[in-house]
Design a protein around this motif. Structure first.
Motif, PDB file in Angstrom:
ATOM      1  N   ASN A 153     -75.074  62.225  35.970  1.00 59.23           N
ATOM      2  CA  ASN A 153     -73.678  62.440  35.604  1.00 59.23           C
ATOM      3  C   ASN A 153     -72.834  61.486  36.450  1.00 59.23           C
ATOM      4  OD1 ASN A 153     -73.131  63.680  38.157  1.00 59.23           O
ATOM      5  ND2 ASN A 153     -73.765  65.673  37.355  1.00 59.23           N
ATOM      6  N   GLN A 154     -71.538  61.449  36.178  1.00 59.01           N
ATOM      7  CA  GLN A 154     -70.679  60.513  36.900  1.00 59.01           C
ATOM      8  C   GLN A 154     -70.680  60.783  38.403  1.00 59.01           C
ATOM      9  OE1 GLN A 154     -66.856  60.761  34.923  1.00 59.01           O
ATOM     10  NE2 GLN A 154     -67.345  59.000  33.633  1.00 59.01           N
ATOM     11  N   GLN A 155     -70.671  62.044  38.781  1.00 58.76           N
ATOM     12  CA  GLN A 155     -70.632  62.370  40.207  1.00 58.76           C
ATOM     13  C   GLN A 155     -71.882  61.868  40.929  1.00 58.76           C
ATOM     14  OE1 GLN A 155     -67.890  63.841  41.922  1.00 58.76           O
ATOM     15  NE2 GLN A 155     -69.115  62.882  43.533  1.00 58.76           N
ATOM     16  N   GLN A 156     -73.043  62.015  40.281  1.00 57.57           N
ATOM     17  CA  GLN A 156     -74.286  61.555  40.907  1.00 57.57           C
ATOM     18  C   GLN A 156     -74.260  60.043  41.153  1.00 57.57           C
ATOM     19  OE1 GLN A 156     -76.711  63.402  37.832  1.00 57.57           O
ATOM     20  NE2 GLN A 156     -77.788  64.595  39.405  1.00 57.57           N
ATOM     21  N   LEU A 157     -73.805  59.278  40.160  1.00 57.04           N
ATOM     22  CA  LEU A 157     -73.729  57.831  40.343  1.00 57.04           C
ATOM     23  C   LEU A 157     -72.659  57.484  41.367  1.00 57.04           C
ATOM     24  CD1 LEU A 157     -74.504  54.931  39.759  1.00 57.04           C
ATOM     25  CD2 LEU A 157     -73.021  54.997  37.740  1.00 57.04           C
ATOM     26  N   ALA A 158     -71.522  58.136  41.307  1.00 55.50           N
ATOM     27  CA  ALA A 158     -70.444  57.871  42.268  1.00 55.50           C
ATOM     28  C   ALA A 158     -70.939  58.082  43.696  1.00 55.50           C
ATOM     29  CB  ALA A 158     -69.247  58.763  41.960  1.00 55.50           C
ATOM     30  N   ASP A 159     -71.712  59.133  43.911  1.00 57.50           N
ATOM     31  CA  ASP A 159     -72.261  59.409  45.245  1.00 57.50           C
ATOM     32  C   ASP A 159     -73.188  58.287  45.701  1.00 57.50           C
ATOM     33  OD1 ASP A 159     -70.871  61.798  45.343  1.00 57.50           O
ATOM     34  OD2 ASP A 159     -72.614  63.040  44.816  1.00 57.50           O
ATOM     35  N   LYS A 160     -73.953  57.726  44.774  1.00 55.84           N
ATOM     36  CA  LYS A 160     -74.912  56.672  45.126  1.00 55.84           C
ATOM     37  C   LYS A 160     -74.219  55.380  45.566  1.00 55.84           C
ATOM     38  CE  LYS A 160     -78.545  58.338  42.041  1.00 55.84           C
ATOM     39  NZ  LYS A 160     -79.413  58.875  43.044  1.00 55.84           N
ATOM     40  N   ILE A 161     -73.021  55.133  45.045  1.00 49.80           N
ATOM     41  CA  ILE A 161     -72.327  53.888  45.394  1.00 49.80           C
ATOM     42  C   ILE A 161     -71.085  54.143  46.253  1.00 49.80           C
ATOM     43  CG2 ILE A 161     -73.214  52.523  43.474  1.00 49.80           C
ATOM     44  CD1 ILE A 161     -70.633  53.069  41.973  1.00 49.80           C
ATOM     45  N   ASN A 162     -70.947  55.369  46.720  1.00 48.74           N
ATOM     46  CA  ASN A 162     -69.867  55.730  47.651  1.00 48.74           C
ATOM     47  C   ASN A 162     -68.464  55.490  47.093  1.00 48.74           C
ATOM     48  OD1 ASN A 162     -71.649  56.595  49.731  1.00 48.74           O
ATOM     49  ND2 ASN A 162     -72.041  54.434  50.191  1.00 48.74           N
ATOM     50  N   ASP A 179     -68.238  43.988  45.268  1.00 50.81           N
ATOM     51  CA  ASP A 179     -69.223  44.778  46.005  1.00 50.81           C
ATOM     52  C   ASP A 179     -69.785  45.903  45.144  1.00 50.81           C
ATOM     53  OD1 ASP A 179     -68.994  43.223  48.271  1.00 50.81           O
ATOM     54  OD2 ASP A 179     -67.499  44.534  49.207  1.00 50.81           O
ATOM     55  N   ALA A 180     -68.907  46.571  44.408  1.00 48.36           N
ATOM     56  CA  ALA A 180     -69.349  47.669  43.550  1.00 48.36           C
ATOM     57  C   ALA A 180     -70.254  47.150  42.433  1.00 48.36           C
ATOM     58  CB  ALA A 180     -68.148  48.405  42.963  1.00 48.36           C
ATOM     59  N   LEU A 181     -69.908  46.005  41.858  1.00 50.20           N
ATOM     60  CA  LEU A 181     -70.759  45.423  40.810  1.00 50.20           C
ATOM     61  C   LEU A 181     -72.145  45.098  41.355  1.00 50.20           C
ATOM     62  CD1 LEU A 181     -68.216  43.067  39.009  1.00 50.20           C
ATOM     63  CD2 LEU A 181     -69.355  45.074  38.018  1.00 50.20           C
ATOM     64  N   ASN A 182     -72.188  44.539  42.560  1.00 54.20           N
ATOM     65  CA  ASN A 182     -73.485  44.241  43.176  1.00 54.20           C
ATOM     66  C   ASN A 182     -74.279  45.519  43.416  1.00 54.20           C
ATOM     67  OD1 ASN A 182     -73.567  41.381  43.387  1.00 54.20           O
ATOM     68  ND2 ASN A 182     -72.073  41.486  45.036  1.00 54.20           N
ATOM     69  N   ASP A 183     -73.619  46.559  43.910  1.00 50.39           N
ATOM     70  CA  ASP A 183     -74.297  47.844  44.136  1.00 50.39           C
ATOM     71  C   ASP A 183     -74.831  48.416  42.830  1.00 50.39           C
ATOM     72  OD1 ASP A 183     -73.725  47.687  46.840  1.00 50.39           O
ATOM     73  OD2 ASP A 183     -72.019  49.088  46.736  1.00 50.39           O
ATOM     74  N   LEU A 184     -74.019  48.360  41.780  1.00 44.95           N
ATOM     75  CA  LEU A 184     -74.447  48.883  40.475  1.00 44.95           C
ATOM     76  C   LEU A 184     -75.645  48.096  39.941  1.00 44.95           C
ATOM     77  CD1 LEU A 184     -70.907  49.445  38.947  1.00 44.95           C
ATOM     78  CD2 LEU A 184     -72.612  51.243  39.361  1.00 44.95           C
ATOM     79  N   ALA A 185     -75.589  46.776  40.050  1.00 44.17           N
ATOM     80  CA  ALA A 185     -76.705  45.946  39.575  1.00 44.17           C
ATOM     81  C   ALA A 185     -77.985  46.301  40.331  1.00 44.17           C
ATOM     82  CB  ALA A 185     -76.376  44.465  39.727  1.00 44.17           C
ATOM     83  N   ASP A 186     -77.871  46.514  41.633  1.00 42.29           N
ATOM     84  CA  ASP A 186     -79.044  46.883  42.437  1.00 42.29           C
ATOM     85  C   ASP A 186     -79.576  48.259  42.048  1.00 42.29           C
ATOM     86  OD1 ASP A 186     -78.946  44.500  43.826  1.00 42.29           O
ATOM     87  OD2 ASP A 186     -77.953  45.355  45.586  1.00 42.29           O
ATOM     88  N   ILE A 187     -78.693  49.219  41.909  1.00 39.12           N
ATOM     89  CA  ILE A 187     -79.108  50.586  41.566  1.00 39.12           C
ATOM     90  C   ILE A 187     -79.791  50.628  40.203  1.00 39.12           C
ATOM     91  CG2 ILE A 187     -78.192  52.848  40.871  1.00 39.12           C
ATOM     92  CD1 ILE A 187     -76.203  52.555  43.211  1.00 39.12           C
ATOM     93  N   PHE A 188     -79.229  49.885  39.253  1.00 40.02           N
ATOM     94  CA  PHE A 188     -79.781  49.905  37.896  1.00 40.02           C
ATOM     95  C   PHE A 188     -80.891  48.866  37.691  1.00 40.02           C
ATOM     96  CE2 PHE A 188     -75.396  51.579  36.772  1.00 40.02           C
ATOM     97  CZ  PHE A 188     -75.830  52.880  36.606  1.00 40.02           C
ATOM     98  N   ASN A 189     -81.143  48.021  38.705  1.00 44.50           N
ATOM     99  CA  ASN A 189     -82.160  46.982  38.617  1.00 44.50           C
ATOM    100  C   ASN A 189     -81.917  46.057  37.419  1.00 44.50           C
ATOM    101  OD1 ASN A 189     -84.433  45.521  39.398  1.00 44.50           O
ATOM    102  ND2 ASN A 189     -85.796  46.754  38.146  1.00 44.50           N
ATOM    103  N   VAL A 190     -80.675  45.591  37.319  1.00 46.54           N
ATOM    104  CA  VAL A 190     -80.291  44.660  36.258  1.00 46.54           C
ATOM    105  C   VAL A 190     -79.550  43.491  36.890  1.00 46.54           C
ATOM    106  CG1 VAL A 190     -80.138  46.430  34.455  1.00 46.54           C
ATOM    107  CG2 VAL A 190     -78.088  45.844  35.779  1.00 46.54           C
TER     108      VAL A 190
END
Length: 143
Positions: A17-26, A45-56
């Protein structure tokens, strides 16, 4: 599809859910919601974090390409791997050269071996592309 829709798609693919992803990227859940509805764009920075988390790749995340990772195998590479796996199976001199408990391989067992070999070749090819592709070319877009 825009960046926000792509983020939402990737988040949902993982069952978060949105909260779970938000927690992962602070970030706050409301910030993530604004990104997903395109009311606000994530910073670098957030885009880089998202790319890393999603492995894309960033290009995939930013909808510049449909390839999720820069080192994804091309159709030609996939075909070459299938041929290589078949050559390995064909290279076995006879059914007796590879056997299970003294019995020659059945066609089903040969297919299983071919699938396993092909999977191993694919994994190693992707790792090699990942390792040896210069960083400046990793997120260059294009399919």
């Amino acid at each position: 599809m825009n960046i926000g829709e792509r983020i939402a798609m990737l988040r949902k693919e993982r069952g978060w859910n949105q909260q779970q992803l938000a927690d992962k990227i602070n970030v706050s859940q409301s910030t993530l919601a604004m990104w997903e509805t395109d009311k606000r764009r994530p910073n670098t920075d957030a885009l880089n974090d998202l790319a890393d988390i999603f492995n894309v790749s960033l290009d995939f995340l930013m909808y510049r390409t449909n390839k999720r990772r820069y080192y994804e195998l091309t159709d030609k590479e996939t075909e070459d791997i299938a041929k290589q796996a078949q050559q390995i199976i064909d290279g076995m001199n006879s059914d007796a050269s590879v056997n299970f408990y003294g019995e020659p391989m059945t066609d089903e067992q040969k297919q299983s071996m071919r699938d396993i070999i092909e999977m191993g070749l694919r994994i190693n090819k992707e790792k090699a592309k990942n390792k040896f592709t210069p960083k400046k070319y990793r997120d260059t877009g294009g399919d």
